[in-house]
Scaffold this motif. Structure first.
Motif, PDB file in Angstrom:
ATOM      1  N   LYS A   1      -9.313   4.779  -3.313  1.00  0.00           N
ATOM      2  CA  LYS A   1      -8.025   4.108  -3.105  1.00  0.00           C
ATOM      3  C   LYS A   1      -7.207   4.841  -2.051  1.00  0.00           C
ATOM      4  CE  LYS A   1      -3.788   2.713  -5.512  1.00  0.00           C
ATOM      5  NZ  LYS A   1      -3.067   2.727  -6.812  1.00  0.00           N
ATOM      6  N   LYS A   2      -7.127   6.169  -2.162  1.00  0.00           N
ATOM      7  CA  LYS A   2      -6.344   6.951  -1.203  1.00  0.00           C
ATOM      8  C   LYS A   2      -6.976   6.926   0.186  1.00  0.00           C
ATOM      9  CE  LYS A   2      -4.291  10.115  -4.595  1.00  0.00           C
ATOM     10  NZ  LYS A   2      -2.894   9.772  -4.271  1.00  0.00           N
ATOM     11  N   LEU A   3      -8.299   7.001   0.229  1.00  0.00           N
ATOM     12  CA  LEU A   3      -8.988   6.961   1.516  1.00  0.00           C
ATOM     13  C   LEU A   3      -8.751   5.626   2.208  1.00  0.00           C
ATOM     14  CD1 LEU A   3     -11.126   8.137   3.551  1.00  0.00           C
ATOM     15  CD2 LEU A   3     -12.819   6.872   2.228  1.00  0.00           C
ATOM     16  N   ILE A   4      -8.955   4.537   1.494  1.00  0.00           N
ATOM     17  CA  ILE A   4      -8.801   3.204   2.081  1.00  0.00           C
ATOM     18  C   ILE A   4      -7.370   2.983   2.549  1.00  0.00           C
ATOM     19  CG2 ILE A   4      -8.834   0.729   1.570  1.00  0.00           C
ATOM     20  CD1 ILE A   4     -11.212   1.327  -0.319  1.00  0.00           C
TER      21      ILE A   4
ATOM     22  N   ASP B   1     -15.868   3.280   3.232  1.00  0.00           N
ATOM     23  CA  ASP B   1     -15.382   3.343   1.856  1.00  0.00           C
ATOM     24  C   ASP B   1     -16.532   3.499   0.866  1.00  0.00           C
ATOM     25  OD1 ASP B   1     -15.957   0.842   2.890  1.00  0.00           O
ATOM     26  OD2 ASP B   1     -14.453  -0.223   1.731  1.00  0.00           O
ATOM     27  N   PHE B   2     -17.700   2.946   1.170  1.00  0.00           N
ATOM     28  CA  PHE B   2     -18.868   3.163   0.319  1.00  0.00           C
ATOM     29  C   PHE B   2     -19.331   4.621   0.399  1.00  0.00           C
ATOM     30  CE2 PHE B   2     -20.714  -1.447   0.397  1.00  0.00           C
ATOM     31  CZ  PHE B   2     -19.487  -1.927  -0.055  1.00  0.00           C
ATOM     32  N   MET B   3     -19.249   5.208   1.599  1.00  0.00           N
ATOM     33  CA  MET B   3     -19.749   6.564   1.819  1.00  0.00           C
ATOM     34  C   MET B   3     -19.028   7.600   0.959  1.00  0.00           C
ATOM     35  SD  MET B   3     -20.180   6.442   5.975  1.00  0.00           S
ATOM     36  CE  MET B   3     -20.318   8.222   6.147  1.00  0.00           C
TER      37      MET B   3
ATOM     38  N   ASN C   1      -9.374  14.593  -5.469  1.00  0.00           N
ATOM     39  CA  ASN C   1      -9.802  13.496  -6.338  1.00  0.00           C
ATOM     40  C   ASN C   1     -11.325  13.385  -6.396  1.00  0.00           C
ATOM     41  OD1 ASN C   1      -7.222  11.806  -7.148  1.00  0.00           O
ATOM     42  ND2 ASN C   1      -6.954  12.392  -4.993  1.00  0.00           N
ATOM     43  N   MET C   2     -11.985  14.512  -6.200  1.00  0.00           N
ATOM     44  CA  MET C   2     -13.439  14.502  -6.116  1.00  0.00           C
ATOM     45  C   MET C   2     -14.099  13.936  -7.377  1.00  0.00           C
ATOM     46  SD  MET C   2     -15.920  14.988  -4.116  1.00  0.00           S
ATOM     47  CE  MET C   2     -15.114  15.875  -2.781  1.00  0.00           C
TER      48      MET C   2
ATOM     49  N   LEU D   1      -6.119  16.393   7.921  1.00  0.00           N
ATOM     50  CA  LEU D   1      -6.146  17.361   6.830  1.00  0.00           C
ATOM     51  C   LEU D   1      -5.599  16.758   5.542  1.00  0.00           C
ATOM     52  CD1 LEU D   1      -6.712  20.216   5.867  1.00  0.00           C
ATOM     53  CD2 LEU D   1      -4.442  20.884   6.690  1.00  0.00           C
ATOM     54  N   LYS D   2      -4.553  15.946   5.648  1.00  0.00           N
ATOM     55  CA  LYS D   2      -3.940  15.339   4.470  1.00  0.00           C
ATOM     56  C   LYS D   2      -4.938  14.430   3.740  1.00  0.00           C
ATOM     57  CE  LYS D   2      -0.034  12.442   3.022  1.00  0.00           C
ATOM     58  NZ  LYS D   2       1.167  11.698   3.487  1.00  0.00           N
ATOM     59  N   THR D   3      -5.651  13.609   4.503  1.00  0.00           N
ATOM     60  CA  THR D   3      -6.633  12.715   3.896  1.00  0.00           C
ATOM     61  C   THR D   3      -7.791  13.497   3.291  1.00  0.00           C
ATOM     62  OG1 THR D   3      -6.069  11.038   5.556  1.00  0.00           O
ATOM     63  CG2 THR D   3      -8.087  10.714   4.299  1.00  0.00           C
ATOM     64  N   ALA D   4      -8.229  14.534   4.005  1.00  0.00           N
ATOM     65  CA  ALA D   4      -9.324  15.353   3.496  1.00  0.00           C
ATOM     66  C   ALA D   4      -8.950  16.003   2.168  1.00  0.00           C
ATOM     67  CB  ALA D   4      -9.700  16.415   4.524  1.00  0.00           C
TER      68      ALA D   4
END
Length: 329
Positions: free
Chosen positions: A287-290, A173-175, A278-279, A269-272
């Protein structure tokens, strides 16, 4: 056959000393030096002096505490996505067999202050929810690269003097913070690079065995990563050649050669797309990644236990075993 160099403390002293590990016995080495490159220099330039410094007496391996055999006064280069299986789970390819050595070789940096003892507790930073592991083979430079150099399989042994086991611990999540990504921050926290216990100094034809090493990582007793170094896409000669073009690499510096599949992070692909869309919005992106990652996997948490090992399939090289408990910082 090479030499298993270790650094350790025992019940007689809190000072770290060097030794040679043989058959579960540690033989003290009457050589001083804070930096592993100093010991390596003696080993490769004055072998008689090194051998004469090895004590005839020994201490049981179980009676010592191993320290990292790698000094923190180094450059620590890393390779990313260097195994096809890790590329696939990283969302780069749908087909695991799609790999090409002509693709971009991802090279980045990890703070050497993250280097820790091989069996040290790994501390999960505050606000980290996606703590992950990465077993990797580490290479140690025998001599520097100060100008563009064509490193090949034939001359690789002139440049690589040692190998070791490392865990490239990562706060995922930090990355993925900041538009340009925060890989340095996510990989450079304290205790995020357990190293050792063995720094294996290569002799003779040992350099040929770096593609015959088995990497195994267990989480709470369950095998999670299991691969062989021959599956590396961008192999050491290419990587060293590339590094020599744009930076100064010194004797003793280290390169972690990437991790195979089996990590906890898995991007589809969805997460990417959610990350890309949201770049410019740090909050939404993280939030979405976590949320997506926690829905599919349980990441490292306090009380979890990791065990890592790297050995050659022929049995002649053993880089030792790491055992790490996870705890909150």
């Amino acid at each position: 056959m090479g030499t298993a160099l270790v650094r350790y403390t025992d019940t007689n002293s809190t000072d770290s000393v060097w030794g040679v590990l043989r058959d579960e016995q540690v033989f003290p080495l009457a050589l001083s030096g804070e930096h592993h490159k100093d010991i390596m220099k003696i080993y490769f330039s004055d072998r008689a002096k090194f051998d004469a410094a090895v004590s005839e007496d020994s201490i049981a391996e179980s009676e010592v505490e191993f320290q990292a055999p790698i000094s923190r006064h180094v450059q620590l280069f890393l390779q990313g996505m260097n195994y096809a299986s890790h590329r696939k789970e990283g969302g780069l390819f749908h087909d695991e067999d799609k790999e090409d050595e002509h693709d971009e070789n991802s090279i980045f940096y990890k703070a050497s202050s993250s280097i820790s003892k091989p069996n040290e507790t790994i501390l999960r930073p505050n606000n980290c929810q996606l703590l992950d592991y990465e077993i990797e083979l580490g290479l140690v430079m025998k001599k520097p690269l100060h100008q563009p150099t064509a490193v090949t399989e034939n001359n690789l042994g002139e440049y690589i003097g040692g190998i070791f086991l490392a865990n490239d611990v990562s706060a995922r999540d930090f990355m993925f913070g900041a538009p340009a990504m925060q890989w340095f921050k996510g990989k450079s926290q304290r205790t995020f690079c357990p190293a050792g216990p063995v720094l294996y100094l290569l002799d003779g034809d040992d350099i040929k065995k770096i593609y015959d090493l088995e990497l195994k990582l267990y989480l709470n007793g369950k095998l999670k990563q299991d691969s062989v170094t021959e599956q590396m896409i961008h192999k050491p000669p290419k990587t060293l050649s590339e590094l020599s073009v744009f930076t100064m690499v010194e004797a003793g510096d280290c390169i972690l050669t990437g991790t195979p599949g089996g990590v906890l992070m898995n991007l589809n692909l969805k997460t990417a797309l959610a990350i890309l869309l949201n770049m410019k919005n740090d909050y939404n992106r993280r939030k979405k990644l976590i949320s997506a990652q926690l829905a599919r996997a349980e990441f490292l948490k306090p009380g979890d236990f990791l065990e890592l090992e790297i050995k050659s399939r022929c049995g002649s090289i053993n880089l030792g075993r790491q055992q790490n408990l996870i705890a909150d910082a």
